[in-house]
Design a protein around this motif. Structure first.
Motif, PDB file in Angstrom:
ATOM      1  N   TYR A  10      59.502  30.368  16.153  1.00 42.34           N
ATOM      2  CA  TYR A  10      58.114  30.772  15.895  1.00 42.34           C
ATOM      3  C   TYR A  10      57.588  31.512  17.109  1.00 42.34           C
ATOM      4  O   TYR A  10      57.861  31.145  18.251  1.00 42.34           O
ATOM      5  CB  TYR A  10      57.219  29.555  15.629  1.00 42.34           C
ATOM      6  N   PHE A  11      56.774  32.531  16.852  1.00 46.36           N
ATOM      7  CA  PHE A  11      56.151  33.290  17.930  1.00 46.36           C
ATOM      8  C   PHE A  11      55.161  32.421  18.694  1.00 46.36           C
ATOM      9  O   PHE A  11      54.390  31.658  18.111  1.00 46.36           O
ATOM     10  CB  PHE A  11      55.403  34.501  17.350  1.00 46.36           C
ATOM     11  N   ALA A  12      55.183  32.559  20.005  1.00 43.63           N
ATOM     12  CA  ALA A  12      54.185  31.903  20.853  1.00 43.63           C
ATOM     13  C   ALA A  12      54.148  32.610  22.198  1.00 43.63           C
ATOM     14  O   ALA A  12      55.145  33.178  22.641  1.00 43.63           O
ATOM     15  CB  ALA A  12      54.521  30.431  21.064  1.00 43.63           C
ATOM     16  N   ILE A  13      52.987  32.578  22.824  1.00 46.25           N
ATOM     17  CA  ILE A  13      52.862  32.949  24.229  1.00 46.25           C
ATOM     18  C   ILE A  13      52.410  31.679  24.930  1.00 46.25           C
ATOM     19  O   ILE A  13      51.386  31.091  24.570  1.00 46.25           O
ATOM     20  CB  ILE A  13      51.866  34.096  24.450  1.00 46.25           C
ATOM     21  N   ILE A  14      53.195  31.269  25.913  1.00 44.43           N
ATOM     22  CA  ILE A  14      52.954  30.005  26.602  1.00 44.43           C
ATOM     23  C   ILE A  14      52.815  30.256  28.099  1.00 44.43           C
ATOM     24  O   ILE A  14      53.586  31.015  28.684  1.00 44.43           O
ATOM     25  CB  ILE A  14      54.102  29.016  26.342  1.00 44.43           C
ATOM     26  N   ALA A  15      51.830  29.598  28.689  1.00 46.99           N
ATOM     27  CA  ALA A  15      51.685  29.577  30.137  1.00 46.99           C
ATOM     28  C   ALA A  15      52.363  28.305  30.632  1.00 46.99           C
ATOM     29  O   ALA A  15      52.106  27.217  30.114  1.00 46.99           O
ATOM     30  CB  ALA A  15      50.205  29.575  30.526  1.00 46.99           C
ATOM     31  N   ALA A  16      53.256  28.453  31.600  1.00 36.75           N
ATOM     32  CA  ALA A  16      53.963  27.306  32.162  1.00 36.75           C
ATOM     33  C   ALA A  16      54.381  27.652  33.588  1.00 36.75           C
ATOM     34  O   ALA A  16      54.379  28.823  33.981  1.00 36.75           O
ATOM     35  CB  ALA A  16      55.190  26.972  31.314  1.00 36.75           C
ATOM     36  N   ASN A  17      54.751  26.631  34.337  1.00 37.99           N
ATOM     37  CA  ASN A  17      55.164  26.859  35.715  1.00 37.99           C
ATOM     38  C   ASN A  17      56.532  27.511  35.830  1.00 37.99           C
ATOM     39  O   ASN A  17      56.814  28.212  36.795  1.00 37.99           O
ATOM     40  CB  ASN A  17      55.123  25.554  36.503  1.00 37.99           C
ATOM     41  N   LYS A  27      59.103  22.660  22.673  1.00 38.84           N
ATOM     42  CA  LYS A  27      59.746  21.629  21.860  1.00 38.84           C
ATOM     43  C   LYS A  27      58.751  20.525  21.492  1.00 38.84           C
ATOM     44  O   LYS A  27      58.731  20.056  20.360  1.00 38.84           O
ATOM     45  CB  LYS A  27      60.933  21.031  22.601  1.00 38.84           C
ATOM     46  N   LYS A  28      57.927  20.138  22.420  1.00 45.27           N
ATOM     47  CA  LYS A  28      56.962  19.057  22.197  1.00 45.27           C
ATOM     48  C   LYS A  28      55.878  19.459  21.190  1.00 45.27           C
ATOM     49  O   LYS A  28      55.533  18.683  20.297  1.00 45.27           O
ATOM     50  CB  LYS A  28      56.307  18.680  23.527  1.00 45.27           C
ATOM     51  N   ILE A  29      55.376  20.667  21.307  1.00 41.67           N
ATOM     52  CA  ILE A  29      54.224  21.092  20.510  1.00 41.67           C
ATOM     53  C   ILE A  29      54.606  21.839  19.238  1.00 41.67           C
ATOM     54  O   ILE A  29      53.975  21.666  18.197  1.00 41.67           O
ATOM     55  CB  ILE A  29      53.282  21.986  21.358  1.00 41.67           C
ATOM     56  N   ILE A  30      55.643  22.659  19.282  1.00 38.58           N
ATOM     57  CA  ILE A  30      55.907  23.583  18.182  1.00 38.58           C
ATOM     58  C   ILE A  30      57.148  23.236  17.368  1.00 38.58           C
ATOM     59  O   ILE A  30      57.086  23.159  16.149  1.00 38.58           O
ATOM     60  CB  ILE A  30      56.008  25.034  18.702  1.00 38.58           C
ATOM     61  N   ALA A  31      58.282  23.070  18.015  1.00 40.65           N
ATOM     62  CA  ALA A  31      59.533  22.911  17.259  1.00 40.65           C
ATOM     63  C   ALA A  31      60.469  21.944  17.986  1.00 40.65           C
ATOM     64  O   ALA A  31      61.235  22.357  18.852  1.00 40.65           O
ATOM     65  CB  ALA A  31      60.208  24.263  17.073  1.00 40.65           C
ATOM     66  N   ASP A  32      60.403  20.681  17.614  1.00 42.05           N
ATOM     67  CA  ASP A  32      61.218  19.692  18.309  1.00 42.05           C
ATOM     68  C   ASP A  32      62.704  19.752  17.946  1.00 42.05           C
ATOM     69  O   ASP A  32      63.539  19.229  18.661  1.00 42.05           O
ATOM     70  CB  ASP A  32      60.678  18.282  18.091  1.00 42.05           C
ATOM     71  N   ILE A  70      39.335  41.738  25.379  1.00 46.73           N
ATOM     72  CA  ILE A  70      39.811  41.643  26.760  1.00 46.73           C
ATOM     73  C   ILE A  70      39.115  40.530  27.542  1.00 46.73           C
ATOM     74  O   ILE A  70      39.756  39.771  28.258  1.00 46.73           O
ATOM     75  CB  ILE A  70      39.630  42.995  27.494  1.00 46.73           C
ATOM     76  N   GLU A  71      37.796  40.425  27.431  1.00 47.48           N
ATOM     77  CA  GLU A  71      37.069  39.431  28.229  1.00 47.48           C
ATOM     78  C   GLU A  71      37.492  38.002  27.883  1.00 47.48           C
ATOM     79  O   GLU A  71      37.700  37.175  28.761  1.00 47.48           O
ATOM     80  CB  GLU A  71      35.551  39.602  28.068  1.00 47.48           C
ATOM     81  N   GLU A  72      37.632  37.708  26.611  1.00 45.24           N
ATOM     82  CA  GLU A  72      38.078  36.371  26.196  1.00 45.24           C
ATOM     83  C   GLU A  72      39.517  36.134  26.622  1.00 45.24           C
ATOM     84  O   GLU A  72      39.872  35.028  27.034  1.00 45.24           O
ATOM     85  CB  GLU A  72      37.930  36.194  24.681  1.00 45.24           C
ATOM     86  N   ALA A  73      40.345  37.154  26.548  1.00 45.59           N
ATOM     87  CA  ALA A  73      41.745  37.029  26.983  1.00 45.59           C
ATOM     88  C   ALA A  73      41.807  36.700  28.477  1.00 45.59           C
ATOM     89  O   ALA A  73      42.551  35.808  28.893  1.00 45.59           O
ATOM     90  CB  ALA A  73      42.507  38.305  26.679  1.00 45.59           C
ATOM     91  N   LYS A  74      41.013  37.401  29.280  1.00 47.62           N
ATOM     92  CA  LYS A  74      40.968  37.117  30.720  1.00 47.62           C
ATOM     93  C   LYS A  74      40.487  35.691  30.973  1.00 47.62           C
ATOM     94  O   LYS A  74      41.011  34.997  31.851  1.00 47.62           O
ATOM     95  CB  LYS A  74      40.047  38.111  31.428  1.00 47.62           C
ATOM     96  N   LYS A  75      39.496  35.259  30.230  1.00 50.92           N
ATOM     97  CA  LYS A  75      38.965  33.906  30.370  1.00 50.92           C
ATOM     98  C   LYS A  75      40.058  32.865  30.082  1.00 50.92           C
ATOM     99  O   LYS A  75      40.203  31.884  30.817  1.00 50.92           O
ATOM    100  CB  LYS A  75      37.786  33.716  29.421  1.00 50.92           C
ATOM    101  N   GLN A  76      40.831  33.088  29.013  1.00 48.88           N
ATOM    102  CA  GLN A  76      41.898  32.148  28.664  1.00 48.88           C
ATOM    103  C   GLN A  76      42.971  32.088  29.752  1.00 48.88           C
ATOM    104  O   GLN A  76      43.474  31.011  30.080  1.00 48.88           O
ATOM    105  CB  GLN A  76      42.519  32.529  27.323  1.00 48.88           C
ATOM    106  N   GLU A  85      48.590  23.355  34.001  1.00 53.66           N
ATOM    107  CA  GLU A  85      49.339  22.631  32.975  1.00 53.66           C
ATOM    108  C   GLU A  85      49.827  23.636  31.942  1.00 53.66           C
ATOM    109  O   GLU A  85      49.165  24.631  31.696  1.00 53.66           O
ATOM    110  CB  GLU A  85      48.442  21.593  32.285  1.00 53.66           C
ATOM    111  N   PRO A  86      50.963  23.369  31.311  1.00 47.33           N
ATOM    112  CA  PRO A  86      51.409  24.302  30.278  1.00 47.33           C
ATOM    113  C   PRO A  86      50.399  24.379  29.137  1.00 47.33           C
ATOM    114  O   PRO A  86      49.739  23.384  28.818  1.00 47.33           O
ATOM    115  CB  PRO A  86      52.746  23.720  29.805  1.00 47.33           C
ATOM    116  N   SER A  87      50.288  25.555  28.541  1.00 50.43           N
ATOM    117  CA  SER A  87      49.357  25.721  27.428  1.00 50.43           C
ATOM    118  C   SER A  87      49.818  26.851  26.515  1.00 50.43           C
ATOM    119  O   SER A  87      50.523  27.758  26.940  1.00 50.43           O
ATOM    120  CB  SER A  87      47.944  26.008  27.935  1.00 50.43           C
ATOM    121  N   ILE A  88      49.403  26.756  25.266  1.00 52.29           N
ATOM    122  CA  ILE A  88      49.696  27.795  24.287  1.00 52.29           C
ATOM    123  C   ILE A  88      48.542  28.790  24.301  1.00 52.29           C
ATOM    124  O   ILE A  88      47.389  28.407  24.089  1.00 52.29           O
ATOM    125  CB  ILE A  88      49.862  27.191  22.880  1.00 52.29           C
ATOM    126  N   LEU A  89      48.852  30.046  24.547  1.00 50.47           N
ATOM    127  CA  LEU A  89      47.834  31.082  24.558  1.00 50.47           C
ATOM    128  C   LEU A  89      47.773  31.820  23.231  1.00 50.47           C
ATOM    129  O   LEU A  89      46.725  32.312  22.840  1.00 50.47           O
ATOM    130  CB  LEU A  89      48.099  32.053  25.706  1.00 50.47           C
TER     131      LEU A  89
END
Length: 96
Positions: A10-17, A27-32, A70-76, A85-89
C-alpha cells in the motif's frame, strides 16, 4: 526525521528516523503480513521539499477531496520533526 515513500503493498509516506524504524512502523500500522523483500524493493527515501510537494497535492481526511496545500504540508512536516516519532504523512486512499 527522514521521509520514505512506500508503494507496495500500500502507498504511504512515512516520517521515521531510519529505514528500519519505517519498516517496523509500516508493519505495525498498515500491513503486518508484509513481505520484507518486496517492501525494501518499493521503499524510496525522499527529500523534504519533495515530501512537501507530494503532501500538498494529497487530500485530507476531512477536506472533501480538496488538496491540503503547501502551508498545511509544511505544518505536517514540522509536527513530525518536533515529535521525533514515526508518523504517517500520506496513506493509500483505499485504507482510509
Amino acid at each position: 526525521m527522514k521521509y520514505f515513500e512506500i508503494n507496495y503493498p500500500y502507498f504511504a509516506i512515512i516520517a521515521a528516523n531510519d529505514e528500519v524504524e519505517c519498516l517496523e512502523y509500516y508493519k505495525k500500522i498498515i500491513a503486518d503480513d508484509l513481505d520484507e523483500t518486496e517492501f525494501h524493493d518499493s521503499i524510496e527515501s525522499l527529500e523534504r521539499t519533495t515530501v512537501i510537494n507530494k503532501l500538498a497535492s494529497t487530500c485530507g481526511e476531512d477536506s472533501h477531496k480538496v488538496p491540503i496545500g503547501i502551508e498545511e504540508a509544511k505544518k505536517q512536516i514540522l509536527e513530525s520533526d518536533r515529535s521525533n516519532e514515526p508518523s504517517i504523512l500520506a496513506l493509500d486512499g483505499s485504507l482510509v
